[in-house]
Design a protein around this motif. Structure first.
Motif, PDB file in Angstrom:
ATOM      1  N   TYR A 185     -52.917  40.661  11.713  1.00  0.00           N
ATOM      2  CA  TYR A 185     -51.637  40.652  12.397  1.00  0.00           C
ATOM      3  C   TYR A 185     -50.974  42.022  12.352  1.00  0.00           C
ATOM      4  CZ  TYR A 185     -51.896  35.641  12.746  1.00  0.00           C
ATOM      5  OH  TYR A 185     -52.278  34.367  13.070  1.00  0.00           O
ATOM      6  N   ILE A 223     -46.730  33.934  12.844  1.00  0.00           N
ATOM      7  CA  ILE A 223     -46.833  35.364  12.506  1.00  0.00           C
ATOM      8  C   ILE A 223     -45.861  35.716  11.402  1.00  0.00           C
ATOM      9  CG2 ILE A 223     -46.632  37.722  13.366  1.00  0.00           C
ATOM     10  CD1 ILE A 223     -46.687  36.497  16.159  1.00  0.00           C
ATOM     11  N   ALA A 246     -51.991  36.978  18.243  1.00  0.00           N
ATOM     12  CA  ALA A 246     -51.074  35.878  17.980  1.00  0.00           C
ATOM     13  C   ALA A 246     -51.091  34.770  19.013  1.00  0.00           C
ATOM     14  CB  ALA A 246     -49.657  36.432  17.864  1.00  0.00           C
TER      15      ALA A 246
END
Lengths: 185, 784
Positions: free
Chosen positions: B328, A170, A154
């Motif tokens: 992610y 995110i 990130a």
């Protein structure tokens, strides 16, 4: 409900309805819940300030690993003590109707333990430790690795911390966040 | 970076110039916030410079900015203000600057709730916005605004009422508090299925069952010259006595008197109802039953398909957005890991444990991947051999279970036919009225249900074996779920397939016979009803087994686990809420409903009743019998999984029905399609009776002159969207790259700036001749 109604004027309710994601009825219901935390105090003064320990007896907050942060973020005096209005703000953000951006905003503040407007390495470590709970401990190298992985994913500008823009990015990509970041009234 | 460097050099030159000119000019140009910035810079602590950047503070203002951009408002100065705590008051729109109208200020008031400020400030803000002088809206605009306001209020009211009407709200909350959002998504899926079936049931009730019960049929006489006509056969069929046995048995088997009720295909008539409505001057109205009977299944098929595709598409879209989401993974785990809705101590502890496991698992997975690369060739071959072997075993098990069902079905039909034959012999010699359930009857019932019990028991046992075997295959955890699920789906569908093929073989040899002169009891006089009965029995068995396992097997197990100290018993008794298994349970029921609804129109109604009860059964399983699973189920992921399994079930269940509609000869004695060669023939005949214009149009649609251009246009659009998507993807990559570069630039500039400030401070210090101690500390600070 009738009893609760007497504590608020119509204008106040209208204000609350306009300024939160709740309807008037839900505001009154929230007040009942708030009152249940400290009946005699709130019965006396509808907007009484409850100490953090009292607020944290709310069931969802009681078991939440970030409970003290939540209280501090929403407390208007910044010390964790909450008035009813703070409580209402809190519930409004956690409600189903609140959009993702608003939730992300507050989540960022909750996770930013040291208050420097960045989620740095120390904040991430704290978050991970709290997620695993008081009994289970990850080894230091494991936490280190996890923090490393998170930053790798990130941290776009390589400054070793997540800014709000990066955090929001995110959250935009995570559909579970909205489900998880929710407390039903 | 050389280009960036030169740019920066130019900038730093400008900075020097600015310093020479002194601050005054600069301050004049940028009053207010810039003054603060300058003060800050003067005081600044070079190390903390980064926190002064607008981007770091933007989050306090982003929401407001968004609101502004919507209403296209002036550029304001608030974004430059620096003190983050006092920012909120300066954020107030400067009302003297230009007047807003009522609508805009109302919009702004509605936007206040998104601001991250305490309530007292929000109230203040609202009051200021309300009290500000504003332009009144005139005429049409006023009307428009009022309308918007009313609409807004109406929508709030609607959502409130709907949320109150929402089914099973409190149980959902309870489950959510104990098990988290992943498991709740399963119950939401269950509710979705219930509502789907409920809608289908309403369709069926309105268009099939009500007309059947309310309207009266004409009675035809059998013309003896044509003994094999449909009229004669069906009269004979309906006049025949049904096997008279115990009521309870009839109800659970769908035989006897049940056979001739609206439950099954058989009783629906092939006539077009005519009726008179007296209030409308005796108008004659028609209701074409065969038409309704084919249109209703078509419409519920389309309805289910649209519902599935729509829900799945939503999930698919989300998945596309998150296709980067795999990258992610860790962020999702850390920031979205905790379910804030958990409110129970025990579940919180288990959630901690689950997250801990997940984190460990993720880290281990990484190691596992590395290991895999370094794994020796021999061990890899061994692993593949192992997997091959286990897959072979799975295959053998599937075939064996299919064979078992085949044997069971044949055995039970043979025995039943034998016993019916012997019964008839007996009734001829001495007429016995069955009032009590004899042993013989019990055996018959057992035989009737044998294939279904067999299927359900196999469905219970085999998945356990599968989940035991998969441990030796060394798959990654997410693959384990998918592979077990796939194998179990295969098992369930193959068992259904075997059953269907057996039924098909049976009816193709014994199916078509006229009831008029038929005495052979092994022959089916109305095979559609027979098929309907099979599905009816299957769904009943499934429900019964669900009920029994939950309350009679799993409840004692859970009870035992809770009150014993012995480790062995605890191991045996403890159950986790294993999501894939429960998903399969309900998808399976839905598959049966789709398959059987054509032959047994009542099935959706039974299905929705079952779903209603299954919700409580599953809730009981979840809350009482099970402990939260130590696996983290992601709500979004499981949803798309549910839908894909359901879609698979849908396709597989619709195919046989479509085949039977298009190919198999309907029975002569019963149902709306007696006398046609296939059901589809009826549709074609009706179509031929349409006005010629419509026919022409539809014919045109099916010819190449229409199809080829349509296909080409679709292809063109597909290509267009594909191209847009690739371009966007490329753009995203470029932008991301740019973001990274910007970040580096920023870092570079900050370093430059902090160096400059240090220099500046030193010069100031020298000018002021401070004490040595101060100087010392400033040097130490700057060196830090």
């Amino acid at each position: 409900m009738g009893q609760g109604k007497s504590q608020f004027t119509e204008e106040e309710l209208q204000d609350y309805e306009d300024l939160t994601y709740f309807t008037k009825k839900e505001v009154l219901y929230a007040h009942q819940k708030f009152k249940a935390l400290a009946p005699e105090k709130v019965g006396h003064n509808k907007n009484a300030k409850l100490p953090m320990a009292k607020v944290l007896t709310y069931p969802e907050l009681k078991v939440n690993p970030f409970k003290d942060r939540i209280c501090k973020v929403f407390s208007s005096s910044n010390d964790g003590d909450c008035t009813f209005e703070d409580f209402l703000d809190m519930m409004s953000v956690f409600s189903e109707m609140a959009p993702k951006a608003v939730k992300a905003e507050h989540a960022f503040r909750i996770f930013d333990f040291d208050g420097d407007d960045m989620i740095g390495v120390s904040d991430l470590r704290e978050v991970i430790q709290r997620l695993c709970g008081p009994e289970l401990k990850l080894s230091d190298s494991e936490i280190q690795q996890l923090v490393q992985n998170v930053l790798e994913e990130a941290d776009l500008d390589d400054d070793g911390a997540l800014s709000f823009a990066e955090f929001e990015h995110i959250i935009d990509k995570s559909s579970d966040f909205c489900h998880a970041f929710r407390i039903r009234l | 970076m050389s280009g960036g460097n030169s740019k920066n050099k130019a900038k730093s030159k400008r900075h020097e110039g600015w310093e020479e000119a002194g601050g005054e000019f600069y301050q004049e140009l940028y009053p207010g916030g810039e003054q603060e910035l300058f003060d800050n810079l003067q005081r600044a602590d070079a190390a903390k410079l980064a926190t002064l950047l607008p981007s770091k503070q933007a989050r306090n203002t982003t929401t407001v900015k968004r609101a502004r951009s919507q209403t296209d408002r002036r550029q304001s100065t608030f974004a430059r203000t620096m003190q983050s705590r006092d920012i909120h008051l300066s954020m107030l729109p400067d009302l003297s600057e230009n007047l807003s109208n009522e609508e805009r200020s109302w919009e702004e008031i509605m936007q206040i709730k998104a601001l991250p400020v305490p309530m007292s400030q929000k109230i203040e803000l609202k009051a200021r916005l309300q009290n500000a002088t504003k332009l009144r809206l005139q005429g049409f605009e006023q009307l428009h605004w009022r309308q918007r306001k009313v609409w807004h209020r109406f929508r709030i009211g609607c959502t409130e009422t709907f949320s109150k009407l929402e089914l099973w709200q409190t149980p959902m909350r309870e489950i959510e508090g104990k098990f988290g959002t992943g498991v709740v998504s399963y119950f939401l899926f269950l509710r979705w299925l219930f509502l789907l079936n409920f809608t289908i049931s309403i369709l069926v009730i309105v268009f099939l069952i009500l007309p059947k019960t309310l309207l009266t049929e004409r009675v035809y006489e059998c013309d003896e010259t044509e003994a094999n006509s449909t009229v004669c056969c069906s009269i004979a069929y309906f006049e025949k006595n049904t096997t008279n046995s115990n009521i309870f048995l009839d109800v659970i088997q769908g035989t006897g008197w049940m056979e001739r009720t609206i439950l099954f295909y058989g009783v629906y008539t092939d006539q077009i109802y005519t009726y008179y409505v007296n209030s409308l001057y005796h108008t004659k109205l028609f209701y074409n039953m065969p038409m309704a009977y084919i249109l209703v299944p078509i419409s519920w098929t389309l309805l289910s398909l649209i519902a599935i595709v729509k829900t799945a598409a939503r999930g698919f879209k989300q998945k596309l957005i998150e296709s980067e989401g795999q990258f992610y993974k860790y962020c999702n785990l850390v920031f979205g890991g905790w379910d804030f809705c958990i409110h129970n101590d025990r579940s919180a502890r288990i959630k901690h444990q689950a997250l801990y496991n997940e984190i460990k698992g993720c880290i281990e997975e990484e190691r596992f991947k590395e290991e895999k690369q370094s794994r020796s060739r021999e061990s890899q071959i061994l692993m593949h051999l192992k997997r091959l072997f286990i897959n072979l075993i799975v295959f053998v098990i599937l075939i064996a279970s299919g064979f078992l069902i085949y044997v069971a079905f044949n055995f039970s039909t043979e025995r039943l036919n034998e016993s019916i034959g012997s019964n008839e012999n007996r009734t001829r010699t001495m007429p016995i009225v069955y009032t009590t359930m004899s042993f013989n009857q019990l055996e018959n019932v057992l035989m009737e249900f044998l294939p279904f019990i067999c299927i359900v028991v196999l469905n219970l046992i085999i998945p356990e074996i599968f989940s035991y075997m998969i441990r030796y295959e060394g798959y990654m955890p997410p693959h384990v779920i998918i592979i077990t699920l796939l194998r179990t789906v295969l098992l369930r569908l193959s068992s259904l397939g075997v059953l269907l093929s057996q039924i098909y073989l049976y009816i193709s040899t014994n199916g078509i016979v006229c009831a008029k002169h038929n005495t052979d009891t092994t022959k089916l006089e109305c095979w559609e009803t027979y098929v309907g009965q099979q599905f009816y029995k299957l769904i009943l068995t499934d429900f019964a087994v669900q009920f029994v396992t939950t309350f009679l097997i799993n409840l004692p197990r859970a009870f035992m686990a809770r009150h014993t100290r012995s480790r062995c018993l605890k191991m045996f008794g403890e159950q986790e809420f294993y999501l894939p298994k429960h998903v399969l349970d309900i998808v399976y029921v839905q598959t049966i409903i789709w398959m059987g609804s054509f032959f047994c129109p009542f099935l959706p109604i039974i299905g929705s009743m079952f779903y209603f009860m299954i919700f409580y059964i599953k809730k009981f399983t979840c809350l009482v019998n099970c402990t939260p699973s130590p696996v983290v189920y992601k709500a979004s992921k499981s949803k798309s999984l549910f839908m894909s399994v359901l879609l698979l079930g849908f396709v597989i269940s619709i195919l046989p029905v479509a085949y039977s509609v298009a190919e198999i000869l309907p029975s002569i004695n019963c149902g709306p399609y007696r006398g046609y060669t296939t059901v589809w023939e009826f549709v074609i005949q009706t179509f031929n009776n349409f006005p010629s214009v419509i026919r022409e149009v539809i014919f045109l649609l099916s010819t190449a002159t229409f199809a080829v251009p349509a296909f080409a246009v679709t292809l063109f659009f597909l290509y267009y969207y594909w191209a847009v998507a690739t371009a966007n993807r490329h753009m995203v990559a470029v932008l991301k790259n740019q973001l990274v570069l910007e970040g580096h630039d920023k870092q570079f500039l900050l370093n430059r700036l902090s160096a400059f400030i240090r220099q500046h401070q030193k010069r100031c210090d020298r000018r002021n001749r401070p004490s040595f101690a101060d100087d010392d500390s400033s040097i130490r600070q700057s060196s830090r």
